[in-house]
Every structure is written in C-alpha cells, then in structure tokens.
Design an enzyme around this catalytic site. Sequence first.
Site, mmCIF file in Angstrom:
data_model
loop_
_atom_site.group_PDB
_atom_site.id
_atom_site.type_symbol
_atom_site.label_atom_id
_atom_site.label_comp_id
_atom_site.label_asym_id
_atom_site.label_seq_id
_atom_site.Cartn_x
_atom_site.Cartn_y
_atom_site.Cartn_z
ATOM 1 N N ARG B 320 60.091 19.999 60.847
ATOM 2 C CA ARG B 320 59.329 20.375 60.468
ATOM 3 C C ARG B 320 58.560 18.710 59.584
ATOM 4 O O ARG B 320 56.869 18.659 58.845
ATOM 5 C CB ARG B 320 59.012 21.711 59.326
ATOM 6 C CG ARG B 320 57.521 21.785 59.085
ATOM 7 C CD ARG B 320 57.529 23.265 58.454
ATOM 8 N NE ARG B 320 57.343 24.444 59.783
ATOM 9 C CZ ARG B 320 56.297 24.654 59.932
ATOM 10 N NH1 ARG B 320 54.944 23.929 59.825
ATOM 11 N NH2 ARG B 320 56.456 25.694 61.147
ATOM 12 N N GLU B 724 51.879 28.909 53.483
ATOM 13 C CA GLU B 724 52.335 27.738 53.323
ATOM 14 C C GLU B 724 51.455 26.790 53.465
ATOM 15 O O GLU B 724 51.339 25.667 51.727
ATOM 16 C CB GLU B 724 53.564 27.020 53.964
ATOM 17 C CG GLU B 724 54.432 28.142 53.917
ATOM 18 C CD GLU B 724 55.685 27.838 54.999
ATOM 19 O OE1 GLU B 724 55.105 28.350 56.489
ATOM 20 O OE2 GLU B 724 56.486 26.875 55.155
#
Lengths: 483, 786
Positions: B320, B724
């Site tokens: 990520r 997030e």
Amino acid sequence: MRHTLRFLLGDTLQELTGVDPTQTVLAWLRANGHTGTKEGCAEGDCGACTVVIGRADADGAMVYRALNACIMFVGMLDGAQLLTVAHLAAADGTLHPVQQALVDHHGSQCGFCTPGFVMSLYSFYRSGQTPTRAGVSDAIAGNLCRCTGYRPIVDAALCMHDYPVVDAGDTAAIAARLRALDDGEPMDVGDGDRRFIAPRDLAGVQQALARHPTARLVAGGTDVGLWVTKQHRDLAVLIHLSRVSELQGIATSPTTLIIGGATTHATALSGLAALHADIGELFRRFGSCLIRNASTVGGNIANGSPIGDSMPVLIALGAEVELAGPVDRRRVVLEALYRDYQEQARASNELVARIVVPRLSANQRFGCYKLSKRFDQDISAVCAAFRITLDAGRVIEARLAFGGMAAIPIRARRAEAALVGQAWNEASVAAARDALAEELSPISDMRASASYRQRAAAQLLHRFWVETTTPETSTRVLAAEPV
Amino acid sequence: MDQPTPKHNPSARQPIAHDSAHKHVTGTARYGDDIPEPRGLLHTYAFPAERTHARVSRLDLSAVRAAPGVAAVVSAADLAATTNDIGPVFPGDQVFADGEVLFYGQPLFAVAAESIAAARRAAGRAIVEYVDLPAILTTDAAIDAEAFVVPSKTWGQGDPDRALASAPHRLSGRTTVGGQEHFYLEGQVALAVPGEDGDLLVHSSTQHPSEVQRAIAHVLGRADHAVTVENRRMGGGFGGKETQGAWFAVIAAWLAAATGRPVKYRLDRDDDMTMTGKRHPFVIDYDVGFDADGRIVALDVIQAADCGYAPDLSHSIADRAMYHADNAYYLGDVRVTSHRCRTHKVSNTAFRGFGGPQGMIGIEEIIEQIARATGLDPLTVRRRNYYGTENRNRTPYGMTVDDNILDPLTDELLASVDYARRRAAIADDNAANAVLKKGLAFTPVKFGISFTSKFLNQAGALVLVYLDGSVQLNHGGTEMGQGLHTKVAQVVAEVFGLDFERVRITATNTGKVPNTSPTAASSGSDLNGAAAYNAARKIVDRLLPVIRDHFDVPSEDAIRFGENAVHAGPRRLGSFADIVQIAHRARVQLSAAGFYATPKIEVDALGRGRPFFYFAYGVACSEVVIDTLTGEHRMTRVDILHDVGKSLNPAIDMGQIEGGFIQGVGWLTTEENVWDASGKLLTHAPSTYKIPVASDVCARFTARIYERGENVEDAVYRSKAVGEPPFMLSLSVLHALKDALAAIDGYRSAAPLNAPATPEAVLAAADAMAERAARRSISALPEPAE
C-alpha cells in the site's frame, strides 16, 4: 485513633477496615463492580479513570475536584464523597448536561475515554466557571482521546450550561454528612503490618514515623502511586500527609508567599500565578488539572526529581523551605536541599513543612520556560527559570535555575557569575551562554538529546534577554495568532 | 447492487448519534474487561525477555509452576505439538520466543494464576539465561545484511533511468518517518471461557474475530467449529487489533483449555506498548527529474519499511505504501521499489492508512524539494502535478484514475481559505520577526479503497425480523468507535423503512457470520453495509409477493416501506409488524444471510492492475508557527474539505475526518518512539509517548464534507469509505512546518526536517537553515581585497 475508613460512594456510606494501604481507588471500584470507571494507563496520564472527589470546605460548601483514581489510594478517600460516571444521571435516567452535550455533539466514538471526560467536565461544571476554549482545554488536559480529535468534546463543554439544570441532589446534606464523618481523629487502617495512617497534625506524623521508621510519606500520591502501579514495589506502611492541618494552605504578605507543604498545586496556583504571569502559565502546564488536584508543592520538592518543574522556578525566586523534624524546624535555601541524584540535605524524618517564596521587586526581571514535546501534561525536557536584579542597567544579582540539565535541580553559578557586574546586553548574555555550556551536564533520554537540552537551555537565556529588552518581539508560539 | 437513492424516511444520510453514545457517557458500555467475571477466573501475565536478540541458554520454570496461586504455565515448548506460529499470512509471528529472543519484551512464557499480582510474582521466579546475539535495528543495516521478512518488490512504468538522465532538472535525497503507537485507550484483552465438548467462547478485543478463531483452533489443535469469538465493541483499534489481538486470545484460550477454568488476559499499558506492533517506520530514498515548471518527468523511489522481527501484514502494508507513492500526482516514467526489512523490534502491523501515509510522505517531500529548487509556491507545483482527467491519469501500478475530483476540491477549499493573502501576510510577518516564523501548506490526498488482497473484499450479514417488527442485525464487521454498527443499522432501517431504534445491533460473533474479513482498510461500511443491504433486501423481496396477494395490490412496484409501515401508493397497508405477521402466517422466512463481494477489482501476481474499487479524496490547508530558538511549534489554523461520497451519516463521517486528521498530526509531530542503544523501547506509556491533547487543536479548525461528493461506483448508497483517508490530510501540518523553516533561508531551500517534527527536530532544522542563510550572505559579500 480510628481504625475504620469512612467515605461516601455517591450517597452511600462506606466503612472499610482491613484496607490494603496500596489498593488504588480504581482497583477498589472495579473489584466492586463499578466498571464504568476505566483503566487506560495506571499512571495518571490518560484520565480514563477520572473520578470526582467532593469535600466540604470550611464554610460547609461542597468542593468537587477531578482526580485520577488509578494512582490514588483508597485510604485517601477518608472523609470525602467519591463520585463516578455512574452517579451523574438523574434517578429517572435523565442525563446530566455534561453527558447530554457530549451525546448531542458526537463527543464519543470508542467511548473508552468518555467516562473520564465526563467526570473532568462535571468537575468543571460544578466549579461554576464560564467555559472558554482555553479553560475547557485545561480542564481536560489530563484526558486523552484517540478517536475524536477533541473538537466535539470541547464544543460540548462550551455549551453544557445551555442545558436545563438537573437536580444536583441535596449537597448541603452531603456536606453535613461529611462533616459528621470528620471526627478530627487520625486514622490507621490496614491489615496486620500493612497500614495506611492518616495523622491530623505534625506531632502525629512524627509519632507514626517513630513507630514505622521505614514508612513511606505520601501526600498526593502522584509519584508514589506509580511506584505501586508501575514498579510494583511493595510499600507496607504509608503515612498520608494531606490531612495534616499545619501543612495546608497558602499565606500571602507584601514580600512573600508562604505555601504549606501538602498544599496541592491546584490550590497554590492562584498564589503562584500572582507572582508572575510566566509562573502561572508554567504551573498551569504542570501535570494536568487532574494531577494538580492531587500533587503537592512540598511533595514535588521532597521528591526532588531532576525534572520536577517546581524547583527551577522556586530556586530562581530565592525560595526557602522550612523542614520540620521531630524536635526542631529549620530553614534552608531550596537549592541547598539537593546534593546529588536522590540525595538530599534532609533527614528521613524531616518534612517539607512550608515553602517561603519572596516576591519579585521592581528592579528584578523574571522569566520561566518549560520545553516538552507536547505543551500540556508533559514532563519537561528542559525547565528554566531566570531572575536578574538590575541597578542602572547592570546586573547586580542573577539566579539562573534549571531542571533537566543535571542530576538535580541546579543553579548555573558560572553563568550567573558571567552576568553579575555586567550590563544586561547581548555580549554579557553570550558570555553567560558559553558558561552554561561548560557547567550543565544533561543526559540523552526519551524526552530529548543532551545536545538539544544544552542548546535549548542557552537559547532560553537568549529568549529571556529578548523578552526583557525588546518586549515588543513575539517570542511565544502559544500566543501567536493565525494570519 | 443498484440500490435506489434513499428518499423515504431516510435513515441513511442522517447524522444519527453513535448507537452506544448514551452508554459511553454513563459508563454502561461494556468492554472486554467489564464483562462480569465468571466464577473461578484466572488471570494472566506474560514474562518479557530482557534482551533484543539473544539465544535463550536456560529457561527454568519449575519455581514459577510451584509458586502460590499458579494454575498453569505455558511456553513455546508446550505448543510444539501444534504450533507456536500465529503469522496471519506468512509464518514468523510467534506466540512465545522459542529458544531465540527476537525483540526486547518478547514473551518467554505466560502464567495463569488466581490474581494478576500472583501471576506477576510467580513469573519473577523464572530462571532465564541469555547469550546475546548481534541485533539489526535499522533498515539500512537490514538491507546491508539482506534481512527481509518477505522479498523486495519493484514496479513502475516507462523508462525512468533514461527519463531521469534526460530530465531538465534532477535532485535526489532521503526522507524518513517514524512509527506510531496505536494508543487505543482500551488495551488488548481476551477472556476465554471453556464450555462443553472442548468448546471455547472467547471474548476478544479484535478487529478480526474470524482470524482469532482460526488462530486459537490451530494452536489448540481443534476444529474451527469448537471456537466462538465474540466482540461487542473495542475501546479503539486503529489497526492495532487487526492481527495483534489473536496473540493474547490464543494465550488465554490455551490456559483455559489446560486448566478447564475461565482465563482473562488483559495487558497493562506498558506491556501492551512494549509487546505489540506499531506503524512501520520508513526510510525513503528518491531520485526525481522535473522540468522548469516543476512538473515531474521521472522518478526512482526506494521505500524501506521497518517491519520488525516477523512478517505480520508487512507485505500488504508495504504494497500500500507503493500504491501511494504517487498520492495525487502523475509521475511520468517511474520505478517504485520496496524493501520489507527485518529488524529486531516488535512485529510492526496495521495502523490507519496501512502504509499509505508513508508512501505519501515521500512524494510530498519530493514536491517540497522541487518547489524550493524552482522557486515556485509548493501549491503551484502540487497542482501542476495533479493527475489529469483525460490524460496523465495512469498510476504506476497500471490503474486509470477515472474518478478524479482533485481540481474541484482544491478550488473549493482555496476559495474559503484566502490562501494568496495569507501567503503574503506570512511573508511579511516572517520578515519582521527574527524569532517566530509562520508557515502555510496545502496538501491533497487520494487514497485507494479496497483491500489489496482481493479475497478479503467480501462480507456477510445476518438480519432477523421478529414478529413485533423489531429487527436484529449482525454482520462481520467490528465496532471500535468508528460508528460502523450505527451506519450498517441505518442501511437496514432504510431498507425496511423503519426508525433507527427498531434495529438492534448485536455483538460480532463468529457463530453468526462466519469466515469474515477484518474490519480494516476503511472498508467496514462498504462491505458490511452492502452485505446487510443484501440480507434486508432478500427479506423485502420475500415480503413483496405476500403483500401484493394479501392486499390485492396491482403491482409490487407500488409497494413502499417507510414510516415503520408499508404503503401502496397513498394507501397505508399496515404497520411493519402487521405485515411481518401476515408473512409469518403465510410461512415466509423472516431472516436472511446477506453477502457482498466488491466488483471490478483485479490485479496480477505482482499487484498491478485495478487494486481499488475507487479512490477517496480530500484536501487540507494548515498554518503553523515555529519558535526558531527552541523548535516549539503549534498549528494555528486548519481547513479541511473531504470527500465521503454521499455520506451515510455526516456526523460519524465528520468524526472520522477530524479524529483521523488529529491522529495524523500526532504521528507527524509529538509522537516519537525512542529506543535505547540496545533496542529497548523507552516510550512505553503515555508519560513518555505523547499523543495530542485538546489544547493541541487550534481554535480555527474547520472541517467540511464535500457536498457535491458522490461515489461514481455503486458503493452502498453512493457513500465512500472514510476511516483512513483523512489521516493523511495531516501532511499539511508537516509541510506548513517545512514552509515556516524555509522562511529562515528565504524560501531558497527545503528544510531538512523528518517526521516526527518534535521541537528538537524543528530546532535542528532551523539551525541548519540559519547556517545556509548565513553562508549565502557571506558568499554574497565581495571578495576581500589582498
């Protein structure tokens, strides 16, 4: 001598015997099923365990203060009312304004810190102060929230007084019940050799010490509490100083401020703030509201930590401490108390009875500073306090005191010498800075490196010079406004 | 899924308070440690190794076993018959050190005793001897030693080497960022209760009950069906309870199985912070080519993640970080390399953003460097490098960005923050004040939504309708404060046309919805909301023909659920309860299991392709002031505009935006993990590890939801994930600090500031900038005459 601990939980009388001297209020609550009060850190730094302690003042009115239950011993509850998050809603379930405002402003997410915030704000609500952003932030500086970012909590507090007042119960009756509990007797509770002793006068302290020479003196417990919860030390006998009448209160005169050794920082704050605005701000940043409601001025001094914030300020001011032993009292200048790391010019049966703090005179300049990673509720990397006395532009006396820069709180004597007799100008300050580098010996730890401490200490002296010579220069980030 | 836009009695879209808010403020919300303790409960303490890397030459537990109050002791030797390994994907994460200590504080054994004090005292009787081994404590040392928890990875597009060589301008450098302690207010806790037939019920503070169930079954050598894991709520998770909770649940379960007694394992704060994984620190090296307008033409970036001693989820986290090496910018010819370094530290783990923040910190530093090198305002450089909508819209991993709203978001926020005037005013203020310097920065976020492990993008739900018309809802997601249960209940209430209060949310339980994914990757509402929608919709679809026949309604299309009733056109047919009872008499099933799998995502073996269903976007503008004498600083104004699509619950979404942002500010400023030279963590409690407090939040802190937002993809009611993405808006604060520092050197160079920007770090950078400025003024002087 009474052998029963007596306090109110809400409005229910608790009478306990056989209490372990180091059982915390939090442990006692949770063991008895009062699980609304949470443990987040067991060191007084997160506030999840916040409870409110009510005591009747001299006039018979109730005074409520929020404290950390995790580092407060059960014996300290004697004669008080203990309120938890479970006690605020009305009998019919109507939420207290603090609670309803938090719900309406979405002030909880995970909710684990929420009981603590509720209690800190409840104490603030009961204090009658008008909520301001700064006042609220200070009231909850000892409460950590990891979810919300605080904005909704502060907003809730700012409008909690907009809600209908709920019946606070018969506080006069509570005060009367507490006064009835207060028989003036010293208390000695415990189990066998494990004792919690709460004398009511200094003679009683000395008697207890004579009987238990290895006993640990404790006042607010904000350090001794951690010996138990963090270091898992076994303390068999505790002698509690907070109920000793001679150690309480502040007295003022035109030239001095006199602080009783077991006076909390919260109680002493206004007197200290009156000495100088910087002192008020420094002690506002001392611990948190929750800590200051427990911690005592004498306790901080007697503890003698090299990173305690009281000492640099008091040393720079020329404070003296009055030590009370079994027979005599004597006075020493504060800096003379500290010989080496955890080594003091104080016998084990001498108590810090009073602190005598001279006020500043017109020809004196003063500044004090606290450097830490976070502004509120953080231990200093460097604490500095400076007082210079000027005569016709020349420095005739200098007291430069530091915390975090040596094994004890110290005066920088060489730097002081570099200033005395000199004009208060950039050149003399530069000479003093050079002297600081030679005489200070900070360590590197989790708060800062030695080199940062060394450089920042010198920079703070420079800041003091800038502030005293060009007061129009902005030097405080806390005061800066957005453009 | 193709849901209609909510219009009747819209539970979805309302700023409903968190379903537990009332319980939070009265202290009646129950967490793991608040569950009434069962009779005979034992308490657990695990003994931490006091070495960073060592061979355990002797471990004698006989005195521990014989100590008063001890019921059982367990160490790696006891798990040899099954497994000591609880690695969630790759092996490596251990329950106990097995002959070799791999990080300071790694548990060697655990004790179950009548009280926590008895367990702790007993553990102290262990005889342990170590032989120290050399420890790897930095990513550089790990790369030199080729110590990786999983292999390194590279992807990109074009020919970055040639493009760099031919770029008009080129610069290279390194930036670093520290890790982050989760500091969930509720520490890790597990309560294991033995039942019949070797069954276990385990209450666990976990974001991933199914994984805890599987881990316990593996370590105990039992079938999954013997283990039920339940969680009603956590006191915060933030990723720290995605995998780590299994560890403590496994220990409690093993001890419960061994003793036949219930066992609780609650870590105290110091043990929790010493033992559990944190956000990965990163070291990022870059070599960038750009043109005179500040446009990036080529980039070679190497990310080194400090994974700690074992893989945990580091492969996905490092992936990520690679996926977000671009943030919002088109990078031209690019190569992204990722090293997953093995060090002798705790096994680092998921934390809000999951590597994304570390990926972005690299490219934002590069933008800062380019801006100072070209003399352009960093905002200008950012906008020139934004992804395009028609071209310049292909990411380094091959996905086309086709939902780009960076420009409209930027325009809208800029219109409200008075950027140009403030930029000029700050320059004036900075020129006039030698001590304090102000800084301003505007940063964007583009964050990919979906688990990058495709199989995790699935969810289940169970909806039960009772004869009084009340509804019980269960789904695979867990509640950690983010309001997931509230949002999912809103979806169900919306489908049935019921008031929110008619839907009862129940604890997450592996016995109700099996084989779930973790509540992570911001995906909770997208996945579980859609699964619950699917379940509720199944029930509605069964009710429709019954209603049509019973009430003789000409068409099912005319039937509407709303206001706690069912209607056909203007005609109210009956309350929801009435209809349910009619259906029950007609023998229609009133419960349904729902399921959802995210469409469209597809990647190759390396992870290239379309890993994300969509992107979430946001922008922030922050102003700070620094003290050049001490390095103290604070933020003075923050403005945020964030895209949540069409919000399911604006109040809850706002909580995620503001809370995520402040948590990010903590990561970048006050939160510093400090180890001593031997590798022992020194910051293991809030006395030394400083997360933000209320006074750190400036009075002028304004967050807004992007009103025009709408997910172009068919996510539940066109909402977007929000857990997030806002975290990374905090980069605006770090860059405002860099801007303030740049003022010291006349905005001619980028400040050497790494995160966390503690006062010490800021002072060091300020001193470096002052030195640069001094050198410039000396070199600007005429040569002295001979």
